[in-house]
Design a protein around this motif. Structure first.
Motif: not given
Length: 390
Positions: A2, A6, A10, A251
């Protein structure tokens, strides 16, 4: 894979307990088991996260999974610092009688490890000019086990041709280990060029906020497990809170790196035109002698540049003293712009002859751009340079 944004958000899905959006901090040194069978299982599981935090912790597992995903690796582990990562890696993969090839231009701690500590344990080291791809091949011996690479290098921003070095090292039976701290996986993925392991000082861009010390090693499970087996002996253990902070920083890594890249390129272009500047070292500039290589193996050019002042040490001192936004600090990769005089910083860990041989002069200033507004950052540097001796 991905997208990077993302994956950063995740990449640890499935490892976070309960329904917590922000992973909880598991501040436990040890974990209980409901039976003898379960205790044996958790005690013998490689890189497990439910036995003893020196062996692993849920916060370790989460951040390692995210970095591995970003780098395109099978798995990873975390350590208490970047030097903890490379030192543990070296101890895991080397024995007396082995030989290592390392770049002449590389982080001072790596130089000290390769040329100072490892020879005490019977491991020979050869330093090479990373800009000369053939130098790596010429340095290889039958007993060469590791080739240590850092690209771009600290603090000269020189590049290593990853594909070429990997090809020659693998032909000789050696592993290639890459320090990807400067580039980050957003700008460069060495495993895709055939490197065997990648390590980071997570203290830098991965953490990104100058509030955590950490290291990361990622790669295939078999090699990472060998490193882990040594890590539980050396005890370079990352605390759960620090693992949580590192994950929190990652993040936003893709967003921050985009700004780091833009700020560094804008600043490099502006400084290159100033009469007080003799040279700007930045792979994103066409004037960089390896610009074509940078365009080939990087997707962005990073947030760090080297500025060489015409007036040497006096010019460097004047620049550092005149800056208002940038902070004089030893590290890099922060949301704040950080500047340092490498010759002074490494005087205690790398001898003067090695610094000179590596091309680290008195007039060099390393700049790690933060995420400030680009115009404000450029104005701050130009104002300080206007007051510096030409």
């Amino acid at each position: 894979m991905t997208g990077f944004g993302t994956a950063a958000v995740h990449g640890d899905d499935g490892l976070v307990p309960g329904g917590a959006v922000a992973p909880p901090i598991v501040q436990s040194a040890t974990f209980s088991a409901e039976s003898d069978e379960r205790f044996t299982e958790i005690a013998t599981e490689p890189r497990g996260s439910a036995f003893y935090t020196r062996y692993g912790n849920p916060n370790h597992a989460q951040v390692a999974a995210v970095v591995a995903g970003l780098e395109g690796a099978e798995t990873g582990l975390v350590t208490a610092s970047g030097m903890g990562a490379i030192s543990t890696l070296a101890l895991a993969l080397l024995s007396a009688g082995d030989h290592v090839v390392v770049q002449r231009s590389t982080y001072g701690g790596t130089t000290s490890l390769a040329t100072g500590l490892l020879p005490r344990f019977g491991v020979a080291c050869t330093q090479v000019d990373q800009t000369d791809t053939g130098a790596f091949e010429r340095a290889l011996r039958p007993e060469t086990r590791l080739v240590l690479v850092e690209t771009p290098s600290n603090p000269l921003l020189e590049l290593t041709d990853l594909a070429a070095v990997v090809a020659s090292a693998h032909a000789a039976g050696a592993l290639v280990v890459v320090d990807n701290t400067f580039a980050t996986p957003v700008n460069q993925r060495p495993l895709s060029a055939g490197a065997d392991l990648v390590w980071h000082s997570g203290t830098k861009f991965l953490g990104g906020h100058s509030d955590v010390s950490a290291g990361v090693v990622v790669g295939p499970a078999g090699l990472v497990e060998r490193v882990w087996q040594t890590a539980i002996v050396t005890g370079s253990t990352l605390g759960p809170v620090d693992a949580w902070l590192l994950l929190r920083g990652i993040r936003t890594l893709p967003l921050r790196v985009e700004r780091h890249n833009a700020n560094a390129l804008a600043l490099a272009r502006a400084l290159e035109r100033h009469p007080a500047v003799a040279r700007v070292r930045y792979p994103g500039l066409p004037s960089h002698p390896q610009h074509a290589l940078a365009r080939r193996q990087m997707t962005g050019f990073g947030g760090v540049l080297g500025v060489e002042l015409t007036a040497g040490r006096a010019g460097a001192a004047a620049l550092l003293a005149g800056l208002k936004l940038a902070k004089r600090a030893a590290s890099l990769g922060s949301v704040s712009t950080l500047v340092v005089h490498p010759r002074s910083m490494w005087a205690g860990i790398v001898d003067a002859a090695q610094l000179a041989a590596a091309g680290i002069g008195d007039g060099l200033v390393r700049v790690s751009t933060g995420i400030e507004d680009t115009a404000d950052l450029v104005d701050d540097f130009l104002a300080a340079l206007d007051a510096a001796p030409a």
